[in-house]
Motif scaffolding. Structure first.
Motif, PDB file in Angstrom:
ATOM      1  N   ASN A   1      11.656   3.580   0.900  1.00 36.68           N
ATOM      2  CA  ASN A   1      11.387   4.033   2.271  1.00 36.68           C
ATOM      3  C   ASN A   1      11.600   2.893   3.263  1.00 36.68           C
ATOM      4  O   ASN A   1      12.738   2.417   3.365  1.00 36.68           O
ATOM      5  CB  ASN A   1      10.078   4.818   2.407  1.00 36.68           C
ATOM      6  N   ASP A   2      10.602   2.445   3.988  1.00 35.36           N
ATOM      7  CA  ASP A   2      10.848   1.592   5.160  1.00 35.36           C
ATOM      8  C   ASP A   2      11.635   0.305   4.876  1.00 35.36           C
ATOM      9  O   ASP A   2      11.380  -0.374   3.879  1.00 35.36           O
ATOM     10  CB  ASP A   2       9.523   1.107   5.771  1.00 35.36           C
TER      11      ASP A   2
ATOM     12  N   GLN B   1      10.502  -1.027   1.181  1.00 40.21           N
ATOM     13  CA  GLN B   1       9.452  -0.330   0.441  1.00 40.21           C
ATOM     14  C   GLN B   1      10.113   0.361  -0.746  1.00 40.21           C
ATOM     15  O   GLN B   1      11.051   1.152  -0.580  1.00 40.21           O
ATOM     16  CB  GLN B   1       8.778   0.709   1.351  1.00 40.21           C
TER      17      GLN B   1
ATOM     18  N   LYS C   1       4.015   1.014  -4.380  1.00 40.44           N
ATOM     19  CA  LYS C   1       4.935   0.384  -3.429  1.00 40.44           C
ATOM     20  C   LYS C   1       5.039  -1.136  -3.608  1.00 40.44           C
ATOM     21  O   LYS C   1       4.071  -1.871  -3.454  1.00 40.44           O
ATOM     22  CB  LYS C   1       4.539   0.712  -1.993  1.00 40.44           C
TER      23      LYS C   1
ATOM     24  N   TYR D   1       2.318  -2.577   1.376  1.00 38.70           N
ATOM     25  CA  TYR D   1       2.901  -1.742   2.425  1.00 38.70           C
ATOM     26  C   TYR D   1       3.741  -2.583   3.390  1.00 38.70           C
ATOM     27  O   TYR D   1       3.859  -3.793   3.257  1.00 38.70           O
ATOM     28  CB  TYR D   1       1.780  -0.991   3.161  1.00 38.70           C
ATOM     29  N   SER D   2       4.276  -1.895   4.407  1.00 37.94           N
ATOM     30  CA  SER D   2       5.323  -2.484   5.242  1.00 37.94           C
ATOM     31  C   SER D   2       4.881  -3.718   6.016  1.00 37.94           C
ATOM     32  O   SER D   2       3.698  -3.929   6.270  1.00 37.94           O
ATOM     33  CB  SER D   2       5.825  -1.437   6.225  1.00 37.94           C
TER      34      SER D   2
ATOM     35  N   ARG E   1      -1.991  -0.953   9.720  1.00 39.17           N
ATOM     36  CA  ARG E   1      -0.925  -1.494   8.861  1.00 39.17           C
ATOM     37  C   ARG E   1       0.350  -1.841   9.623  1.00 39.17           C
ATOM     38  O   ARG E   1       0.465  -1.608  10.803  1.00 39.17           O
ATOM     39  CB  ARG E   1      -0.601  -0.490   7.752  1.00 39.17           C
ATOM     40  N   ASP E   2       1.313  -2.375   8.858  1.00 40.11           N
ATOM     41  CA  ASP E   2       2.692  -2.616   9.291  1.00 40.11           C
ATOM     42  C   ASP E   2       2.813  -3.722  10.338  1.00 40.11           C
ATOM     43  O   ASP E   2       3.339  -3.505  11.442  1.00 40.11           O
ATOM     44  CB  ASP E   2       3.342  -1.306   9.818  1.00 40.11           C
TER      45      ASP E   2
ATOM     46  N   GLU F   1       2.489   4.238  13.361  1.00 41.29           N
ATOM     47  CA  GLU F   1       2.944   3.363  12.279  1.00 41.29           C
ATOM     48  C   GLU F   1       4.102   2.486  12.748  1.00 41.29           C
ATOM     49  O   GLU F   1       4.818   2.821  13.692  1.00 41.29           O
ATOM     50  CB  GLU F   1       3.461   4.202  11.101  1.00 41.29           C
TER      51      GLU F   1
END
Ligand code: FRU
Length: 469
Positions: free
Chosen positions: A40-41, A57, A68, A100-101, A159-160, A218
């Motif tokens: 994904n990202d 990700q 992830k 995560y991202s 997050r991110d 996000e």
């Protein structure tokens, strides 16, 4: 508690899965995609010491959103990529439900990752830590652990991190959900990446004149182009409108002016980044020569993603092409980077009535079209673009309901620049004023048929494949 080591299973999944994915007729020839499992990202996009790095990700173990890790590619030219050692795995207490991202920065010559450690509890709750990792002499990354705990007043959805350097300080934007379930973007400042001072909310649902704009924001990214400060973000829960915000979650931006001292951001309305069926979580960086580059995930969470047929071959999703951003009057333009011209084979031309145009081979195609419309572009009877005087309508058959679904780009269309790569189509409108990015799954070899009683001018190329090594 010791966590189950993932590496033996990852190695086996890659050994078993890689050739199966690459033999799939839908596997891209020159877009970045996972060797197996789910991508994904884009994460950690950076030009560092002469090479571009792009992390992603990645669930190497299957096509679900789980496990992830951060996969890692690098490239000297944004065209030829190579695999790097897997950068992060969810094998610490503070990131055990997923690395995560996040982003990458050059911290005095050390390639440093800033990412979210996601932790889910058995009772359905979660927390999140913002963490650091630093590249070691072997090209892998050593985790430094959490540097920011969950801030007070927010749920576990924080997050991110995206970090940049501005006037002697590091700044970070963070995606967040407050206790009232409103999506927000937080701004923080640091001198050393370790100690962070929260400066406040700079944008979000219910602030800055936006009204109700979703329950979670996000993947924020903040950067300056000319004199405009742009914030790209993925607001979840924005109301669908007749012709925009039609995907399960959109990717959007606002443009304005950020006052770093008062942590106030004056900005305009939310604008959708891409009007196609699949585009999410883009990330930007600066090129060696100062261009603002963007790459996105050509997917969307929580929609019809799991109906994509590539899951039967053990892989799912891909990146968009890398794009160059520019701005005119606060409006973002996206164009494919010029480096991609290196994939072109012989140039071909055609001019005349759309109805008389040759059927084009669409597996790996770059096409520039100039016309007044109306024209229809039929991609293998699976994806159909109608170019009318009031804009574009893209139709695709739903793999779940069997019905046609539509996406729109309203406005006067003068020219289209289209990139096709097996199972993806990216349509750039009027020199980048609009974009529509979509996946589709035609029977190959796919063709593109043009029709209509209007004149058009076409330049087109077949594109070479470019394998990741
Ligand atoms: C966006 C996202 C991010 C998160 C990551 C997890 O697609 O949900 O918010 O960090 O994916 O894979």
């Amino acid at each position: 508690m010791t966590l189950q080591p993932l590496l033996p299973d990852i190695l086996q999944a890659v050994m078993k899965g890689q050739s199966r994915a690459q033999q799939d007729s839908h596997y891209p020839g020159w877009h970045l995609a996972p060797v197996t499992g789910l991508l994904n990202d884009p994460n950690g996009f950076i030009h560092f010491q002469g090479r571009y790095h792009l992390f992603y990700q990645w669930n190497p173990l299957g096509c679900q959103h789980a496990n992830k890790c951060w996969g890692h590619w690098s490239s000297p030219d944004l065209l030829h990529w190579q695999h790097e050692p897997i950068a992060l795995m969810p094998d610490s207490e503070y990131d055990r439900s997923g690395c995560y991202s996040g982003c990458a920065v050059d911290n005095h010559g050390m390639l440093t990752l800033c990412y979210t450690g996601n932790v889910k509890f058995d009772n359905g709750e979660r927390t999140a830590w913002q963490c650091l990792a630093v590249q070691n002499a072997h090209g892998g990354f050593d985790k430094l652990g959490p540097v920011i705990p969950l801030p007070e007043g927010y749920t576990g959805h924080v997050r991110d991190p995206k970090v940049w350097h501005h006037q002697q300080h590091w700044y970070m934007v963070l995606g967040a959900q407050d206790q009232q379930k409103q999506g927000k973007v937080l701004l923080l400042r640091s001198d050393d990446l370790m100690q962070w001072q929260p400066l406040g909310e700079i944008a979000g649902s219910g602030i800055g004149g936006l009204g109700d704009a979703g329950f979670m924001w996000e993947c924020p990214d903040l950067f300056t182009l000319d004199d405009n400060d742009f914030l790209i973000v993925c607001p979840q829960g924005v109301a669908r409108e007749e012709t925009r915000f039609l995907n399960s979650y959109p990717s959007a931006y606002v443009s304005g002016e950020l006052d770093y001292h008062r942590a106030r951001y004056r900005h305009g309305p939310l604008v959708e980044m891409d009007a196609g069926f699949e585009f999410y979580a883009p990330q930007t960086t600066l090129s060696a020569d100062g261009r603002r580059l963007l790459v996105g995930w050509m997917g969307v969470p929580d929609g019809e993603e799991m109906s994509q047929p590539t899951t039967a071959q053990g892989w799912i999703h891909q990146m968009t092409c890398v794009r160059e951003l520019s701005q005119h009057n606060g409006k973002l333009y996206q164009r494919p980077i010029r480096e991609l011209q290196g994939l072109r084979e012989d140039e071909q031309h055609w001019q005349g009535l759309a109805d008389d145009a040759p059927v084009l081979e669409a597996q790996s195609l770059e096409l520039e079209l100039a016309s007044q419309g109306p024209i229809m572009l039929n991609f293998a009877d699976t994806l159909i673009l109608t170019w009318q005087s009031d804009g574009l309508r893209l139709a695709r058959l739903s793999r779940i309901t069997g019905e046609w679904q539509y996406r729109y780009w309203p406005g006067d269309v003068r020219e289209l620049h289209i990139l096709c790569d097996r199972s993806s189509v990216e349509i750039f409108i009027n020199g980048g004023e609009g974009v529509m990015s979509s996946r589709y799954f035609p029977v190959h070899p796919a063709t593109l048929a043009l029709s209509g009683g209007t004149n058009l001018r076409a330049r087109y190329w077949s594109l070479r494949s470019c394998m990741v090594e």
